[in-house]
Design an enzyme around this catalytic site. Structure first.
Site, PDB file in Angstrom:
ATOM      1  N   TYR A 116       0.808  -1.224   0.000  1.00 25.06           N
ATOM      2  CA  TYR A 116       0.000   0.000   0.000  1.00 25.06           C
ATOM      3  C   TYR A 116       0.845   1.281   0.000  1.00 25.06           C
ATOM      4  CZ  TYR A 116      -3.546  -3.441   0.960  1.00 25.06           C
ATOM      5  OH  TYR A 116      -4.357  -4.530   0.853  1.00 25.06           O
ATOM      6  N   PRO A 129     -11.159  -0.665  -2.682  1.00 27.31           N
ATOM      7  CA  PRO A 129     -12.361  -1.365  -3.147  1.00 27.31           C
ATOM      8  C   PRO A 129     -13.623  -0.513  -3.005  1.00 27.31           C
ATOM      9  CG  PRO A 129     -11.155  -2.630  -1.475  1.00 27.31           C
ATOM     10  CD  PRO A 129     -10.642  -1.228  -1.435  1.00 27.31           C
ATOM     11  N   HIS A 352      -7.431   0.980   1.442  1.00 30.16           N
ATOM     12  CA  HIS A 352      -7.148  -0.373   1.899  1.00 30.16           C
ATOM     13  C   HIS A 352      -6.038  -0.503   2.943  1.00 30.16           C
ATOM     14  CE1 HIS A 352      -7.638  -4.585   1.623  1.00 30.16           C
ATOM     15  NE2 HIS A 352      -7.989  -4.651   0.373  1.00 30.16           N
ATOM     16  N   LYS A 432     -22.367 -27.311  -0.986  1.00 30.08           N
ATOM     17  CA  LYS A 432     -22.455 -27.904   0.355  1.00 30.08           C
ATOM     18  C   LYS A 432     -23.186 -29.242   0.303  1.00 30.08           C
ATOM     19  CE  LYS A 432     -22.448 -24.003   3.575  1.00 30.08           C
ATOM     20  NZ  LYS A 432     -23.247 -23.303   4.597  1.00 30.08           N
ATOM     21  N   SER A 437     -16.405 -27.654  -0.565  1.00 30.41           N
ATOM     22  CA  SER A 437     -16.244 -26.280  -0.088  1.00 30.41           C
ATOM     23  C   SER A 437     -16.784 -25.318  -1.152  1.00 30.41           C
ATOM     24  CB  SER A 437     -14.764 -26.008   0.164  1.00 30.41           C
ATOM     25  OG  SER A 437     -14.456 -24.659  -0.112  1.00 30.41           O
ATOM     26  N   PRO A 438     -17.777 -24.484  -0.795  1.00 33.68           N
ATOM     27  CA  PRO A 438     -18.331 -23.548  -1.785  1.00 33.68           C
ATOM     28  C   PRO A 438     -17.270 -22.618  -2.372  1.00 33.68           C
ATOM     29  CG  PRO A 438     -19.735 -23.638   0.159  1.00 33.68           C
ATOM     30  CD  PRO A 438     -18.498 -24.419   0.484  1.00 33.68           C
ATOM     31  N   ASP A 439     -16.359 -22.157  -1.523  1.00 32.73           N
ATOM     32  CA  ASP A 439     -15.343 -21.233  -2.037  1.00 32.73           C
ATOM     33  C   ASP A 439     -14.471 -21.935  -3.078  1.00 32.73           C
ATOM     34  OD1 ASP A 439     -13.945 -18.574  -1.796  1.00 32.73           O
ATOM     35  OD2 ASP A 439     -12.284 -19.955  -1.462  1.00 32.73           O
ATOM     36  N   SER A 463      -7.449 -13.948  -1.878  1.00 27.73           N
ATOM     37  CA  SER A 463      -7.055 -13.478  -0.543  1.00 27.73           C
ATOM     38  C   SER A 463      -7.395 -14.519   0.509  1.00 27.73           C
ATOM     39  CB  SER A 463      -7.830 -12.220  -0.158  1.00 27.73           C
ATOM     40  OG  SER A 463      -7.725 -11.249  -1.135  1.00 27.73           O
ATOM     41  N   THR A 474      -3.130 -10.631   5.193  1.00 26.47           N
ATOM     42  CA  THR A 474      -3.534 -11.677   4.242  1.00 26.47           C
ATOM     43  C   THR A 474      -2.324 -12.442   3.707  1.00 26.47           C
ATOM     44  OG1 THR A 474      -3.285 -10.214   2.336  1.00 26.47           O
ATOM     45  CG2 THR A 474      -5.473 -10.322   3.351  1.00 26.47           C
ATOM     46  N   SER A 563     -11.194 -12.389  -4.752  1.00 28.62           N
ATOM     47  CA  SER A 563     -11.387 -12.340  -3.308  1.00 28.62           C
ATOM     48  C   SER A 563     -12.830 -12.666  -2.967  1.00 28.62           C
ATOM     49  CB  SER A 563     -11.044 -10.928  -2.822  1.00 28.62           C
ATOM     50  OG  SER A 563     -11.057 -10.858  -1.432  1.00 28.62           O
ATOM     51  N   GLN A 564     -12.989 -13.514  -1.954  1.00 25.35           N
ATOM     52  CA  GLN A 564     -14.338 -13.761  -1.445  1.00 25.35           C
ATOM     53  C   GLN A 564     -14.585 -12.807  -0.289  1.00 25.35           C
ATOM     54  OE1 GLN A 564     -16.760 -16.444   1.534  1.00 25.35           O
ATOM     55  NE2 GLN A 564     -15.587 -17.759   0.175  1.00 25.35           N
TER      56      GLN A 564
HETATM   57  N1  COA Z   1     -19.046 -29.888   2.801  1.00 28.08           N
HETATM   58  C1  COA Z   1     -20.060 -29.144   3.266  1.00 28.08           C
HETATM   59  N2  COA Z   1     -19.906 -27.853   3.676  1.00 28.08           N
HETATM   60  C2  COA Z   1     -18.679 -27.320   3.573  1.00 28.08           C
HETATM   61  C3  COA Z   1     -17.577 -28.032   3.080  1.00 28.08           C
HETATM   62  C4  COA Z   1     -17.802 -29.395   2.689  1.00 28.08           C
HETATM   63  N3  COA Z   1     -16.808 -30.147   2.206  1.00 28.08           N
HETATM   64  N4  COA Z   1     -16.500 -27.247   3.104  1.00 28.08           N
HETATM   65  C5  COA Z   1     -16.899 -26.062   3.594  1.00 28.08           C
HETATM   66  N5  COA Z   1     -18.213 -26.092   3.897  1.00 28.08           N
HETATM   67  C6  COA Z   1     -19.035 -25.043   4.492  1.00 28.08           C
HETATM   68  C7  COA Z   1     -18.303 -24.387   5.639  1.00 28.08           C
HETATM   69  O1  COA Z   1     -18.541 -25.064   6.843  1.00 28.08           O
HETATM   70  C8  COA Z   1     -18.915 -23.001   5.629  1.00 28.08           C
HETATM   71  O2  COA Z   1     -20.194 -23.055   6.265  1.00 28.08           O
HETATM   72  P1  COA Z   1     -21.014 -21.730   6.729  1.00 28.08           P
HETATM   73  O3  COA Z   1     -21.631 -21.146   5.484  1.00 28.08           O
HETATM   74  O4  COA Z   1     -22.016 -22.286   7.645  1.00 28.08           O
HETATM   75  O5  COA Z   1     -20.014 -20.848   7.375  1.00 28.08           O
HETATM   76  C9  COA Z   1     -19.167 -22.734   4.175  1.00 28.08           C
HETATM   77  O6  COA Z   1     -19.235 -24.011   3.559  1.00 28.08           O
HETATM   78  C10 COA Z   1     -18.092 -21.906   3.510  1.00 28.08           C
HETATM   79  O7  COA Z   1     -16.846 -22.551   3.533  1.00 28.08           O
HETATM   80  P2  COA Z   1     -15.814 -22.419   2.329  1.00 28.08           P
HETATM   81  O8  COA Z   1     -16.563 -22.160   1.096  1.00 28.08           O
HETATM   82  O9  COA Z   1     -14.905 -23.593   2.326  1.00 28.08           O
HETATM   83  O10 COA Z   1     -15.017 -21.105   2.589  1.00 28.08           O
HETATM   84  P3  COA Z   1     -14.637 -20.295   3.888  1.00 28.08           P
HETATM   85  O11 COA Z   1     -15.829 -19.633   4.446  1.00 28.08           O
HETATM   86  O12 COA Z   1     -13.839 -21.156   4.787  1.00 28.08           O
HETATM   87  O13 COA Z   1     -13.737 -19.179   3.228  1.00 28.08           O
HETATM   88  C11 COA Z   1     -11.737 -18.109   2.579  1.00 28.08           C
HETATM   89  C12 COA Z   1     -12.532 -19.419   2.585  1.00 28.08           C
HETATM   90  C13 COA Z   1     -10.409 -18.324   1.885  1.00 28.08           C
HETATM   91  C14 COA Z   1     -12.502 -17.052   1.813  1.00 28.08           C
HETATM   92  C15 COA Z   1     -11.518 -17.681   4.052  1.00 28.08           C
HETATM   93  O14 COA Z   1     -10.718 -18.625   4.718  1.00 28.08           O
HETATM   94  C16 COA Z   1     -10.817 -16.370   4.190  1.00 28.08           C
HETATM   95  O15 COA Z   1      -9.596 -16.316   4.339  1.00 28.08           O
HETATM   96  N6  COA Z   1     -11.564 -15.255   4.166  1.00 28.08           N
HETATM   97  C17 COA Z   1     -11.048 -13.930   4.223  1.00 28.08           C
HETATM   98  C18 COA Z   1     -10.828 -13.401   2.840  1.00 28.08           C
HETATM   99  C19 COA Z   1     -10.572 -11.940   2.876  1.00 28.08           C
HETATM  100  O16 COA Z   1     -10.022 -11.426   3.818  1.00 28.08           O
HETATM  101  N7  COA Z   1     -11.015 -11.255   1.815  1.00 28.08           N
HETATM  102  C20 COA Z   1     -10.930  -9.845   1.739  1.00 28.08           C
HETATM  103  C21 COA Z   1      -9.560  -9.359   1.606  1.00 28.08           C
HETATM  104  S1  COA Z   1      -9.574  -7.611   1.700  1.00 28.08           S
HETATM  105  C1  HC5 Z   2     -14.978  -4.726   0.162  1.00 29.04           C
HETATM  106  C2  HC5 Z   2     -14.228  -5.825  -0.485  1.00 29.04           C
HETATM  107  C3  HC5 Z   2     -12.780  -5.672  -0.448  1.00 29.04           C
HETATM  108  C4  HC5 Z   2     -11.953  -6.788  -0.993  1.00 29.04           C
HETATM  109  C5  HC5 Z   2     -10.578  -6.315  -1.164  1.00 29.04           C
HETATM  110  C6  HC5 Z   2      -9.548  -7.363  -1.336  1.00 29.04           C
HETATM  111  O1  HC5 Z   2      -9.805  -8.515  -1.464  1.00 29.04           O
HETATM  112  O2  HC5 Z   2      -8.298  -6.929  -1.358  1.00 29.04           O
HETATM  113  C7  HC5 Z   2      -7.212  -7.842  -1.454  1.00 29.04           C
HETATM  114  C8  HC5 Z   2      -6.376  -7.687  -0.219  1.00 29.04           C
HETATM  115  C9  HC5 Z   2      -5.375  -8.726   0.014  1.00 29.04           C
HETATM  116  O3  HC5 Z   2      -4.413  -8.481   0.746  1.00 29.04           O
HETATM  117  O4  HC5 Z   2      -5.491  -9.836  -0.491  1.00 29.04           O
HETATM  118  C10 HC5 Z   2      -6.403  -7.461  -2.664  1.00 29.04           C
HETATM  119  N1  HC5 Z   2      -6.999  -7.714  -3.982  1.00 29.04           N
HETATM  120  C11 HC5 Z   2      -8.124  -6.812  -4.249  1.00 29.04           C
HETATM  121  C12 HC5 Z   2      -5.960  -7.454  -4.971  1.00 29.04           C
HETATM  122  C13 HC5 Z   2      -7.471  -9.108  -4.142  1.00 29.04           C
END
Ligand code: COA
Ligand code: HC5
Length: 635
Positions: A116, A129, A352, A432, A437-439, A463, A474, A563-564
């Site tokens: 940053y 963002p 950010h 699910k 894992s949905p992500d 991220s 992150t 990013s989620q």
């Molecule tokens: N079977 C059934 N359910 C499952 C599953 C499986 N095999 N694996 C996961 N799930 C469920 C989880 O229990 C969770 O349930 P919930 O909706 O009740 O909470 C849901 O599915 C989501 O899990 P998943 O999709 O695996 O993702 P997560 O929520 O663990 O997220 C990341 C993954 C990477 C996004 C998270 O760990 C993270 O780091 N988030 C922060 C990201 C961030 O900071 N972004 C912005 C940056 S600025």
């Molecule tokens: C309001 C939603 C903000 C999401 C922002 C985000 O994911 O930023 C990331 C931060 C990081 O350290 O992973 C960077 N990115 C936008 C480049 C994915």
């Protein structure tokens, strides 16, 4: 309420390797020193330092799907040299170990600097963002003002939880998270510098600010939001004050001084010095910087269909639509700006450096719930002080700076392509139900979409939160893996049968989830590699060859930057691409639908946000068809 972490200082000694004295924790108010916040923070483990050999092995694995065989060979040779006994790698790793012993978090300060404060592209589009709320039901100025008043009251309600330390501790995978970022988002602001920016946080000062800044028709105001007895103004009192601001700034011919904050950081750094050399200007700028947050009351934007609406609202939140639109009705250095348009458009933009998306989203979720339930409380009629207009003296030179900023902002606005897609066919429920894992499922859909468009895989960033660790930010989940590559290559191959495709999908999803677990527990590779590089620079050594290698440049050229960011409210979060020929993809998976915002640059003929969004929709649908058509393997 705070859920206390059971670990005590003794427990911390085990997790960190030492007991850290309190003074290493950021400066805090007297109440907070004794407060729940600190005891929670002290209980958190320190960010681990991964073993050198592990990172190098995992780096090679991560390179496999994105570099050529000869490049991989070359990198392997460089890594052998780097990791040999008594070699440079060991020396740097030892340096990092020492750093980890003496700091609260060996990485965070470096990360904020590199990602940053020393990143010189405009914060607009390239770093800050945007966030779009569901469209509100007002369509005129009066509706805009009364909604904005409730919104302010909602933020102040959240602020009370911050001030009283009654914010609920968040958890990830059952582990408590670092709550520090919540203390960084209000009353703070980025300050431009000529080579490097900084962030000031006035929440920590002995007399924290009691005002917000409001910008309307490019004119800034200081609005006190607390009475002398410390109680916040009610929504209808705030409404009266906002009406005063709007009538005092009904003319729209003011110089859009805020547009300066959209500039390249070095240029803005220089223009900033010119701007604040005038005492009045300096006082005005400081009033904005000190304010709790900025509220942007936007001018009307052109009408459009519902489908186009969401994408154009995302653009309003991300950059404001250029100098002829609302880009000058912002102070992009401000950590948190709420944006309310006349047509029910509502959202935010945030700088950010101080925080990730999730704390901002938690604040916004709270505000939305507050505005929904808040009823008009008839406040006692008390005379309220006039909001103070912030004056600017604009010299000819400053006017040139403003004109220059307008030109580059307009080019950037022209260049950004944004497509918001509300994927309504299913959400987290489907993966699910198939025990995935949905992500990971969504990430694999992105991989498939990209592969279908380009017939190749690209370096992909997702991220991952490091907030399980104190002051954690992150790390990177590298979504393009060997398993994802096998899956996407097989998916449209007519010689492959469904059971095989299903097996490859399951393996790819598992590989992604396992990378995620590795990343959130501090064992991914990217921040460790960055640390090794920074350590070399710190020790004034030449940059190790592994970092000047072609493969490293490829690995960091993220054509998919994703990013989620989940929210309770049905929001759309968005950001720009991080490379000129790439995409930014932010998604918010809800139970039965997924909101996507896909961005790209128009200047690049190979990318097209709308096309990728369509390809993602197709990929998700085709992957569901595969799930539906393939009997589940026996457990
Ligand atoms: N079977 C059934 N359910 C499952 C599953 C499986 N095999 N694996 C996961 N799930 C469920 C989880 O229990 C969770 O349930 P919930 O909706 O009740 O909470 C849901 O599915 C989501 O899990 P998943 O999709 O695996 O993702 P997560 O929520 O663990 O997220 C990341 C993954 C990477 C996004 C998270 O760990 C993270 O780091 N988030 C922060 C990201 C961030 O900071 N972004 C912005 C940056 S600025
Ligand atoms: C309001 C939603 C903000 C999401 C922002 C985000 O994911 O930023 C990331 C931060 C990081 O350290 O992973 C960077 N990115 C936008 C480049 C994915």
């Amino acid at each position: 309420m705070w859920k206390f972490c059971s670990r005590t200082a003794g427990g911390m000694a085990k997790t960190c390797g030492l007991v850290r004295p309190c003074h290493l924790v950021k400066p805090v108010s007297a109440t907070r020193v004794a407060g729940r916040y600190l005891s929670h923070q002290r209980g958190l483990p320190c960010l681990p330092l991964p073993p050198l050999q592990q990172t190098c092995e995992r780096y090679i694995t991560a390179l496999e799907p994105i570099v050529e065989a000869d490049e991989l060979m070359h990198t392997k040779e460089l890594l052998e040299d780097f990791t040999k006994t008594g070699g440079l790698g060991e020396r740097l790793q030892e340096g990092l170990e020492k750093r980890a012993q003496r700091t609260e978090n060996w990485l965070s300060e470096w990360w904020v600097r590199v990602a940053y404060l020393e990143y010189r592209m405009p914060v607009v589009v390239h770093s800050s963002p945007g966030l779009v709320l569901p469209r509100m039901d007002f369509r005129d100025k009066q509706g805009q003002i009364s909604f904005a008043a409730k919104l302010i009251a909602g933020v102040l309600d959240f602020k009370t939880m911050i001030d009283n330390e009654t914010l609920p501790v968040e958890f990830l995978g059952g582990k408590p998270l670092c709550m520090n970022q919540y203390y960084e988002v209000l009353s703070s602001c980025r300050i431009p510098g000529v080579k490097k920016d900084s962030v000031v946080n006035h929440a920590k000062s002995s007399s924290p600010p009691k005002h917000i800044s409001v910008v309307h028709n490019f004119q800034f105001f200081q609005l006190d939001v607390y009475h002398h007895d410390g109680t916040p103004l009610t929504a209808d009192q705030l409404c009266v004050q906002l009406e005063k601001i709007c009538s005092a700034s009904s003319e729209s011919d003011a110089e859009p001084v805020g547009i300066l904050t959209t500039q390249h950081r070095d240029r803005w750094g220089k223009a900033y010095l010119r701007l604040i050399s005038d005492k009045t200007n300096r006082e005005s700028v400081v009033a904005v910087q000190r304010s709790i947050f900025t509220l942007c009351l936007d001018g009307a934007t052109s009408q459009c269909s519902d489908d186009v609406y969401r994408s154009s609202a995302a653009v309003q939140m991300l950059h404001g639509g250029g100098s002829g639109g609302n880009s000058g009705n912002r102070w992009f250095d401000k950590t948190l700006q709420f944006i309310v348009g006349e047509d029910g458009t509502c959202g935010a933009n945030y700088e950010h450096a101080p925080a990730e998306g999730p704390p901002i989203v938690a604040l916004i979720d709270h505000v939305v719930e507050y505005t929904r339930k808040s009823e008009a409380i008839q406040a006692v009629v008390v005379p309220l002080p006039e909001p103070q207009k912030l004056q600017f003296n604009i010299t000819a030179e400053m006017k040139e700076d403003i004109e220059e900023a307008k030109v580059s902002m307009n080019m950037l606005a022209q260049d950004l392509d944004m497509k918001v897609m509300m994927f309504g066919h299913f959400g987290k429920n489907v993966p699910k139900a198939h025990r995935m894992s949905p992500d990971a499922f969504i990430q694999m859909a992105l991989q498939l979409a990209y592969y279908r468009m380009y017939r190749r895989c690209c370096a992909t960033y997702e991220s991952a939160s490091l907030r399980m660790y104190r002051l954690g930010r992150t790390d990177t989940i590298r979504s393009a893996s060997t398993a994802s590559t096998s899956f996407v290559k097989a998916f449209d191959d007519p010689s492959k049968q469904n059971p095989e495709k299903m097996d490859l999908l399951e393996k790819a999803v598992k590989a992604h989830r396992s990378y995620t677990n590795m990343a959130i527990s501090g064992q991914a590779i990217d921040r460790h590699l960055l640390g090794l590089k920074m350590q070399a620079l710190e020790e004034k050594l030449s940059v190790p060859a592994i970092f000047t290698d072609a493969a490293y440049a490829k690995a960091l050229h993220y054509q998919l930057s994703t990013s989620q960011v989940p929210s309770k409210t049905d929001c759309v979060m968005c950001f720009g691409p991080v490379v000129s020929n790439g995409y930014g993809v932010c998604y918010n998976p809800m139970n039965d639908h997924i909101n996507f915002a896909v961005s790209s640059f128009n200047a690049c003929t190979e990318t097209d946000a709308g096309r990728l969004a369509q390809a993602v929709e197709d990929a998700l649908l085709d992957m569901r068809t595969l799930l539906d058509q393939t009997p589940r393997a026996k457990l």
